[in-house]
Enzyme design. Sequence first.
Site, mmCIF file in Angstrom:
data_model
loop_
_atom_site.group_PDB
_atom_site.id
_atom_site.type_symbol
_atom_site.label_atom_id
_atom_site.label_comp_id
_atom_site.label_asym_id
_atom_site.label_seq_id
_atom_site.Cartn_x
_atom_site.Cartn_y
_atom_site.Cartn_z
ATOM 1 N N ASN A 148 -11.072 -2.680 -4.991
ATOM 2 C CA ASN A 148 -10.329 -1.759 -5.873
ATOM 3 C C ASN A 148 -11.008 -1.562 -7.234
ATOM 4 O OD1 ASN A 148 -7.036 -2.833 -4.686
ATOM 5 N ND2 ASN A 148 -8.256 -1.098 -4.016
ATOM 6 N N ASP A 191 0.826 -1.207 0.000
ATOM 7 C CA ASP A 191 0.000 0.000 0.000
ATOM 8 C C ASP A 191 0.865 1.264 0.000
ATOM 9 O OD1 ASP A 191 -2.428 1.312 -0.025
ATOM 10 O OD2 ASP A 191 -2.610 1.360 2.150
HETATM 11 C C1 IPE Z 1 -5.279 -2.708 0.106
HETATM 12 O O1 IPE Z 1 -5.021 -1.371 -0.116
HETATM 13 C C2 IPE Z 1 -5.345 -3.435 -1.204
HETATM 14 C C3 IPE Z 1 -4.078 -3.607 -1.899
HETATM 15 C C4 IPE Z 1 -2.910 -3.261 -1.452
HETATM 16 C C5 IPE Z 1 -4.181 -4.239 -3.179
HETATM 17 P P1 IPE Z 1 -6.195 -0.298 -0.246
HETATM 18 O O2 IPE Z 1 -5.541 1.006 -0.437
HETATM 19 O O3 IPE Z 1 -7.165 -0.731 -1.276
HETATM 20 O O4 IPE Z 1 -6.892 -0.415 1.183
HETATM 21 P P2 IPE Z 1 -7.663 0.685 2.032
HETATM 22 O O5 IPE Z 1 -8.690 1.294 1.128
HETATM 23 O O6 IPE Z 1 -6.664 1.672 2.506
HETATM 24 O O7 IPE Z 1 -8.245 -0.084 3.180
HETATM 25 C C1 IPE Z 2 -1.703 0.257 -3.280
HETATM 26 O O1 IPE Z 2 -1.507 1.622 -3.321
HETATM 27 C C2 IPE Z 2 -1.967 -0.330 -4.644
HETATM 28 C C3 IPE Z 2 -3.344 -0.787 -4.842
HETATM 29 C C4 IPE Z 2 -4.277 -0.776 -3.936
HETATM 30 C C5 IPE Z 2 -3.680 -1.265 -6.142
HETATM 31 P P1 IPE Z 2 -2.717 2.650 -3.266
HETATM 32 O O2 IPE Z 2 -3.117 2.976 -4.662
HETATM 33 O O3 IPE Z 2 -3.794 2.176 -2.382
HETATM 34 O O4 IPE Z 2 -1.982 3.891 -2.612
HETATM 35 P P2 IPE Z 2 -2.545 4.879 -1.505
HETATM 36 O O5 IPE Z 2 -2.976 4.039 -0.351
HETATM 37 O O6 IPE Z 2 -3.649 5.635 -2.131
HETATM 38 O O7 IPE Z 2 -1.369 5.733 -1.167
HETATM 39 MG MG MG Z 3 -4.152 2.371 -0.412
#
Ligand code: IPE
Ligand code: IPE
Ligand code: MG
Length: 253
Positions: free
Chosen positions: A73, A25
């Site tokens: 997602n 993340d």
């Molecule tokens: C968790 O990250 C999912 C992945 C890393 C693929 P998210 O960014 O989707 O999770 P939340 O929304 O912060 O809980």
């Molecule tokens: C994790 O990074 C990747 C996926 C969930 C696909 P994020 O896109 O959630 O990054 P933040 O949490 O917005 O920084």
């Molecule tokens: Mg995230």
Amino acid sequence: MKSNLMQGESLGLKTLPRHIAIIMDGNGRWAKKRLMNRVRGHEQGSDTVRAIVTASREIGIKILTLYAFSTENWARPESEVKALMGLLKKFILAEREDLQKNNIRLNVIGQKHRLPLDVCQELDATLELTQNNEEMILSLALSYGSREELTMAMQKIAVKIASKGLSPDDITEDLVTAHLYTSGMPDPDLIIRTGGEYRLSNFLLWQAAYSEIYITETLWPDFTRDEFIEILKNFQNRERRFGKVSCNTSNGG
Ligand code: IPE
Ligand code: IPE
Ligand code: MG
């Protein structure tokens, strides 16, 4: 154990996690800090994936599960979802040869059928090519959600009961486990989350029952092999009790 660690990376003789799962993340925040589009963060994040896969293999980790895309997602803007799917395809194509050369078996957990057809085809080709590899399993969680996984498992078990082959008494923890995407795999010993959020975000809820959890503030694109190794050292100094009493605790008698 085969090990290609560099000087100073020694992990000693204590037990290593057999299965590590990572919630990757922080890509979006990494990009935002640089006033860039979120997609740039995802691109940079795929370089980190490469580095951590290599490090895991060299350290001798047997299973590495990476949370790359959750069932939730799909609700992101269409352009971001599209870019992520494009990056996934690019990653599979670029890594296919190396996975094979390094004896790594690719695995997918999640709703593979929901992925775009071209991504699915490249995944299938790589899954087939690498199916007999034994050095390490790289398991990608794609359109993965733990609640969906458990719901699907319950449906499959219900069908077996309805068709009279199975009685409710046959439903055991092992039977549930066998109906999950992770069937046949040991539970993760260690779950790492980058990006500093203190939650599981629908990841491996059943399998994480006794996983050790490590949360780092580091955003995924900034995550390095060095920090990964420090986390493994931290893991090695933990005591896993599994609900029992400590081996080092005197019971007074
Ligand atoms: C968790 O990250 C999912 C992945 C890393 C693929 P998210 O960014 O989707 O999770 P939340 O929304 O912060 O809980
Ligand atoms: C994790 O990074 C990747 C996926 C969930 C696909 P994020 O896109 O959630 O990054 P933040 O949490 O917005 O920084
Ligand atoms: Mg995230």
